[in-house]
Design an enzyme around this catalytic site. Structure first.
Site, PDB file in Angstrom:
ATOM      1  N   LYS A 290      -7.757   9.996   1.378  1.00 22.30           N
ATOM      2  CA  LYS A 290      -8.426  10.304   0.106  1.00 22.30           C
ATOM      3  C   LYS A 290      -9.901  10.585   0.346  1.00 22.30           C
ATOM      4  CE  LYS A 290      -5.226   7.577  -2.682  1.00 22.30           C
ATOM      5  NZ  LYS A 290      -4.743   6.487  -1.843  1.00 22.30           N
TER       6      LYS A 290
ATOM      7  N   ILE B 226       1.081   6.845   0.014  1.00 22.21           N
ATOM      8  CA  ILE B 226       0.374   5.857   0.826  1.00 22.21           C
ATOM      9  C   ILE B 226      -1.059   5.714   0.339  1.00 22.21           C
ATOM     10  CG2 ILE B 226      -0.350   5.301   3.179  1.00 22.21           C
ATOM     11  CD1 ILE B 226       1.885   7.400   4.029  1.00 22.21           C
ATOM     12  N   CYS B 227      -1.474   4.464   0.157  1.00 24.19           N
ATOM     13  CA  CYS B 227      -2.856   4.195  -0.236  1.00 24.19           C
ATOM     14  C   CYS B 227      -3.637   3.952   1.056  1.00 24.19           C
ATOM     15  CB  CYS B 227      -2.917   2.965  -1.128  1.00 24.19           C
ATOM     16  SG  CYS B 227      -4.589   2.549  -1.600  1.00 24.19           S
ATOM     17  N   LEU B 228      -4.366   4.959   1.479  1.00 21.71           N
ATOM     18  CA  LEU B 228      -5.128   4.862   2.718  1.00 21.71           C
ATOM     19  C   LEU B 228      -6.394   5.681   2.528  1.00 21.71           C
ATOM     20  CD1 LEU B 228      -4.931   3.806   5.657  1.00 21.71           C
ATOM     21  CD2 LEU B 228      -3.849   5.959   6.266  1.00 21.71           C
TER      22      LEU B 228
ATOM     23  N   ASN C 147       0.801  -1.223   0.000  1.00 18.63           N
ATOM     24  CA  ASN C 147       0.000   0.000   0.000  1.00 18.63           C
ATOM     25  C   ASN C 147       0.835   1.275   0.000  1.00 18.63           C
ATOM     26  OD1 ASN C 147      -1.445  -2.082   2.207  1.00 18.63           O
ATOM     27  ND2 ASN C 147      -2.617  -1.582   0.377  1.00 18.63           N
TER      28      ASN C 147
END
Length: 152
Positions: free
Chosen positions: A93, A87-89, A80
């Site tokens: 978003k 950072i994919c969180l 992630n």
């Protein structure tokens, strides 16, 4: 300089400094109080255990209506987090809410280190590795932690 900052940022900063979250250190940069130098220690029993990861966190002008911008500066092997440290969180978003705070964001990133989610990847190749051979991917994550994030 500090007078231009919204009260909310001042209060959050004060709380981060006076009551640090376990395993997380965050302090504002000397030259810009919206820019934080963050260190997250790898959570116990995660592939990142023993690591100390540097991040930068920036509060945009429209914070808290907009999420803080956060990225890893320390290289990390995680499905992630991409090679640029993004950072994919969800809370960074579409799930951001002004009710959340810097502290919440940092705790969520720390939790992400404990529970990588290859089903919502940012680093496709790492996620594929994680799904195809989790044991090997975890070993790589441990190795990267030792090479790039160890205290020594």
């Amino acid at each position: 300089m500090a007078a231009q900052l919204p009260r909310r940022i001042l209060k959050e900063t004060q709380r981060l400094l006076s009551e640090p979250a376990p395993g997380i250190s965050a302090s504002p940069a000397d030259d810009n109080a919206r820019h934080f130098n963050v260190i997250i220690f790898g959570p116990d029993s995660s592939p990142y255990e023993g690591g100390s990861f540097k991040l930068e966190l920036f509060l945009p002008e429209d914070y808290p209506m907009a999420a803080p911008k956060v990225r890893f500066l320390t290289k990390i092997y995680h499905p992630n987090i991409d090679k640029l440290g993004r950072i994919c969180l969800d809370i960074l978003k579409d799930k951001w809410s002004p009710a959340l705070q810097i502290r919440t964001v940092l705790l969520s990133i720390q939790a992400l280190l404990s529970a990588p989610n290859p089903d919502d990847p940012l680093a496709e190749n790492v996620a594929k590795h994680w799904k195809d051979n989790e044991q090997e991917a975890v070993a790589t994550a441990k190795e990267w932690t030792r090479m790039y994030a160890s205290q020594a």
